[in-house]
Design a protein around this motif. Structure first.
Motif, PDB file in Angstrom:
ATOM      1  N   ALA A 188       3.587 -13.318  14.197  1.00 46.18           N
ATOM      2  CA  ALA A 188       5.019 -13.638  14.201  1.00 46.18           C
ATOM      3  C   ALA A 188       5.254 -15.143  14.189  1.00 46.18           C
ATOM      4  N   ARG A 189       4.416 -15.888  14.905  1.00 46.54           N
ATOM      5  CA  ARG A 189       4.566 -17.356  14.891  1.00 46.54           C
ATOM      6  C   ARG A 189       4.319 -17.921  13.493  1.00 46.54           C
ATOM      7  N   ALA A 190       3.365 -17.320  12.774  1.00 47.44           N
ATOM      8  CA  ALA A 190       3.093 -17.765  11.403  1.00 47.44           C
ATOM      9  C   ALA A 190       4.203 -17.330  10.445  1.00 47.44           C
ATOM     10  N   ASN A 191       4.925 -16.262  10.791  1.00 41.96           N
ATOM     11  CA  ASN A 191       6.097 -15.792  10.051  1.00 41.96           C
ATOM     12  C   ASN A 191       5.827 -15.655   8.554  1.00 41.96           C
ATOM     13  N   PRO A 192       4.949 -14.731   8.161  1.00 39.85           N
ATOM     14  CA  PRO A 192       4.631 -14.583   6.736  1.00 39.85           C
ATOM     15  C   PRO A 192       5.842 -14.186   5.899  1.00 39.85           C
ATOM     16  N   SER A 193       5.867 -14.671   4.678  1.00 46.46           N
ATOM     17  CA  SER A 193       6.977 -14.344   3.770  1.00 46.46           C
ATOM     18  C   SER A 193       6.948 -12.874   3.362  1.00 46.46           C
ATOM     19  N   VAL A 194       5.755 -12.322   3.262  1.00 54.91           N
ATOM     20  CA  VAL A 194       5.569 -10.941   2.794  1.00 54.91           C
ATOM     21  C   VAL A 194       4.570 -10.243   3.711  1.00 54.91           C
ATOM     22  N   ILE A 195       4.828  -8.977   4.017  1.00 59.00           N
ATOM     23  CA  ILE A 195       3.875  -8.150   4.759  1.00 59.00           C
ATOM     24  C   ILE A 195       3.434  -7.021   3.841  1.00 59.00           C
ATOM     25  N   VAL A 196       2.129  -6.896   3.663  1.00 61.90           N
ATOM     26  CA  VAL A 196       1.567  -5.836   2.825  1.00 61.90           C
ATOM     27  C   VAL A 196       0.880  -4.834   3.743  1.00 61.90           C
ATOM     28  N   ILE A 197       1.261  -3.565   3.635  1.00 58.76           N
ATOM     29  CA  ILE A 197       0.694  -2.552   4.526  1.00 58.76           C
ATOM     30  C   ILE A 197      -0.037  -1.478   3.727  1.00 58.76           C
ATOM     31  N   ALA A 198      -1.062  -0.917   4.363  1.00 59.07           N
ATOM     32  CA  ALA A 198      -1.913   0.072   3.702  1.00 59.07           C
ATOM     33  C   ALA A 198      -1.335   1.471   3.833  1.00 59.07           C
ATOM     34  N   LYS A 199      -1.396   2.200   2.743  1.00 59.68           N
ATOM     35  CA  LYS A 199      -1.061   3.624   2.721  1.00 59.68           C
ATOM     36  C   LYS A 199      -2.340   4.401   2.460  1.00 59.68           C
ATOM     37  N   MET A 200      -2.645   5.381   3.293  1.00 60.34           N
ATOM     38  CA  MET A 200      -3.873   6.147   3.122  1.00 60.34           C
ATOM     39  C   MET A 200      -3.695   7.560   3.645  1.00 60.34           C
ATOM     40  N   ASP A 201      -4.583   8.448   3.233  1.00 61.13           N
ATOM     41  CA  ASP A 201      -4.562   9.827   3.712  1.00 61.13           C
ATOM     42  C   ASP A 201      -5.313   9.974   5.019  1.00 61.13           C
ATOM     43  N   ARG A 202      -6.235   9.044   5.266  1.00 61.81           N
ATOM     44  CA  ARG A 202      -6.999   9.090   6.517  1.00 61.81           C
ATOM     45  C   ARG A 202      -6.069   9.012   7.720  1.00 61.81           C
ATOM     46  N   ARG A 203      -6.402   9.732   8.804  1.00 62.43           N
ATOM     47  CA  ARG A 203      -5.601   9.682  10.022  1.00 62.43           C
ATOM     48  C   ARG A 203      -6.505   9.496  11.244  1.00 62.43           C
ATOM     49  N   ARG A 204      -7.397   8.520  11.140  1.00 57.60           N
ATOM     50  CA  ARG A 204      -8.237   8.197  12.287  1.00 57.60           C
ATOM     51  C   ARG A 204      -7.400   7.575  13.394  1.00 57.60           C
ATOM     52  N   MET A 233      10.570 -11.135  12.457  1.00 59.16           N
ATOM     53  CA  MET A 233       9.940 -11.842  11.345  1.00 59.16           C
ATOM     54  C   MET A 233      10.824 -11.775  10.094  1.00 59.16           C
ATOM     55  N   ASP A 234      10.837 -12.860   9.330  1.00 57.41           N
ATOM     56  CA  ASP A 234      11.663 -12.920   8.131  1.00 57.41           C
ATOM     57  C   ASP A 234      11.331 -11.800   7.147  1.00 57.41           C
ATOM     58  N   ALA A 235      10.051 -11.488   7.006  1.00 55.72           N
ATOM     59  CA  ALA A 235       9.649 -10.449   6.055  1.00 55.72           C
ATOM     60  C   ALA A 235      10.245  -9.101   6.423  1.00 55.72           C
ATOM     61  N   VAL A 236      10.339  -8.823   7.722  1.00 55.72           N
ATOM     62  CA  VAL A 236      10.910  -7.553   8.178  1.00 55.72           C
ATOM     63  C   VAL A 236      12.426  -7.570   8.017  1.00 55.72           C
ATOM     64  N   LYS A 237      13.065  -8.656   8.435  1.00 52.22           N
ATOM     65  CA  LYS A 237      14.526  -8.754   8.329  1.00 52.22           C
ATOM     66  C   LYS A 237      15.000  -8.631   6.880  1.00 52.22           C
ATOM     67  N   ASN A 238      14.219  -9.180   5.957  1.00 54.76           N
ATOM     68  CA  ASN A 238      14.617  -9.201   4.546  1.00 54.76           C
ATOM     69  C   ASN A 238      13.933  -8.128   3.709  1.00 54.76           C
ATOM     70  N   ASP A 239      13.270  -7.188   4.405  1.00 56.07           N
ATOM     71  CA  ASP A 239      12.626  -6.047   3.748  1.00 56.07           C
ATOM     72  C   ASP A 239      11.632  -6.502   2.669  1.00 56.07           C
ATOM     73  N   ARG A 240      10.877  -7.527   3.011  1.00 63.57           N
ATOM     74  CA  ARG A 240       9.831  -7.989   2.087  1.00 63.57           C
ATOM     75  C   ARG A 240       8.499  -7.352   2.520  1.00 63.57           C
ATOM     76  N   ILE A 241       8.463  -6.044   2.429  1.00 65.17           N
ATOM     77  CA  ILE A 241       7.297  -5.252   2.823  1.00 65.17           C
ATOM     78  C   ILE A 241       6.803  -4.501   1.590  1.00 65.17           C
ATOM     79  N   VAL A 242       5.527  -4.643   1.295  1.00 62.87           N
ATOM     80  CA  VAL A 242       4.929  -3.984   0.134  1.00 62.87           C
ATOM     81  C   VAL A 242       3.906  -2.962   0.625  1.00 62.87           C
ATOM     82  N   VAL A 243       3.987  -1.754   0.111  1.00 69.67           N
ATOM     83  CA  VAL A 243       3.046  -0.692   0.461  1.00 69.67           C
ATOM     84  C   VAL A 243       2.052  -0.534  -0.673  1.00 69.67           C
ATOM     85  N   ILE A 244       0.753  -0.658  -0.367  1.00 70.38           N
ATOM     86  CA  ILE A 244      -0.255  -0.451  -1.396  1.00 70.38           C
ATOM     87  C   ILE A 244      -1.319   0.525  -0.880  1.00 70.38           C
TER      88      ILE A 244
END
Length: 335
Positions: free
Chosen positions: A258-274, A296-307
């Motif tokens: 949060a202190r680094a406040n990234p412009s974009v957050i990229v999150i993983a999508k997977m079938d695994r449920r460990r 965080m700016d990325a969350v407030k501005n919906d700059r979230i990418v799912v890959i």
């Protein structure tokens, strides 16, 4: 469509260039510090790792695969029919006995920690003792020390060269060099196109973080270090990685992120449920509700990418992930 079929690739390459020479056997290769030799093309292989499995499928070699293991998500859709006919020895780590029981002429491996000096499935020597050669994808050992950190530590920035080497060498092992060339040519073309599209945005001060998962939903996450495949993607597309560790997947506190406040957050999508955080929808819910992350700016501005989560590890899927991220950036107004 993110992934082209081998048939389409082969048709295009056949018009563009003559077929490559057949492999000359015995074929000898240096592979992750071990010399491997093949007197002929293997009649069969067992895979330990989804990345190795999908490379073989992409080379049109599904009929050579007699068993698979270590899956993160569903197989690429164009290979589902072929994959359904092949025995899955284990969703995660197979036993040495189950692999040997298939009597393969090659073990094709994604991670050295599965089959290596301290392999949790077996060592390479154990397979050699029963007459089975092993091949590890070079992307997991080139510029990487797998004895440091839980997932290894990179000494040099990952590039797609390790993936292209794995494709080319597996194609040579199985005497289908022309298919390997066609696949690498297509991947390189897509890689260049994605990078060029991002360069056109002229990003100068944008940053990002890749969140793979977390052991518990509300504790420090596993995020991408500064030299693995996600770091390569960020660097190639003009994004600064806010994580400075050389570990493949270090644990970093949300307060630090949060202190680094990234412009974009990229999150993983997977079938695994460990872990609970393997569910990408729960990741998003957490980001938007936690008192630290929601600011965080990325969350407030919906700059979230799912890959695709598997595309965050070295694999041919890295190119599709690069394309997804490159396509998302113009929508975020990051200049």
């Amino acid at each position: 469509m993110l992934y082209k079929s081998l048939a389409v690739l082969m048709a295009g390459s056949a018009l563009a260039a003559p077929a490559l020479a057949e492999t000359t056997y015995p074929l000898q290769l240096q592979n992750c510090g071990v010399e491997v030799s093949f007197p002929k093309a293997p009649a069969s292989t067992v895979t330990v790792g989804q990345a190795a499995t999908e490379i073989l499928y992409s080379l049109g070699l599904a009929e050579k695969v007699t068993g698979t293991s270590v899956w993160f998500t569903e197989v690429l859709p164009e290979y589902k029919s072929a994959n359904d006919q092949i025995e899955r020895l284990a969703d995660n780590d197979p036993s040495f006995e189950s692999v040997v029981a298939k009597r393969p002429e090659l073990i094709s491996i994604q991670y050295e920690w599965h089959v290596g000096p301290q392999g949790i499935v077996a060592t390479r020597e154990q397979f050699a003792d029963v007459g089975i050669p092993t091949y590890i994808l070079p992307a997991d050992c080139t510029g990487k020390d797998n004895t440091v950190g839980s997932d290894g530590t990179r000494s040099a920035m990952f590039t797609m060269d390790g993936i292209y080497q794995g494709v080319t060498e597996l194609a040579a092992i199985f005497d289908v060099a022309d298919r390997g060339e066609a696949l690498v040519t297509d991947l390189k073309s897509r890689e260049t196109a994605a990078i060029d599209s991002a360069k056109a945005l002229g990003l100068t001060d944008a940053s990002a973080v890749f969140w793979f998962s977390s052991a518990e939903m509300d504790i420090d996450p596993y995020v991408a270090g500064r030299k693995g495949p996600p770091a390569y993607m960020m660097n190639a597309l003009g994004l600064k990685n806010i994580i400075e560790s050389d570990e493949e997947w270090p644990v970093v506190s949300w307060e630090t992120i949060a202190r680094a406040n990234p412009s974009v957050i990229v999150i993983a999508k997977m079938d695994r449920r460990r872990f609970e955080a393997d569910d990408y929808e729960k990741k998003i819910e957490f980001l938007k509700s936690d008192p630290v992350t929601k600011e965080m700016d990325a969350v407030k501005n919906d700059r979230i990418v799912v890959i695709d989560g598997h595309s965050m590890d070295p694999s041919i899927r890295n190119i599709a992930a690069l394309e997804v991220l490159a396509d998302a950036l113009p929508k975020f107004d990051l200049k």
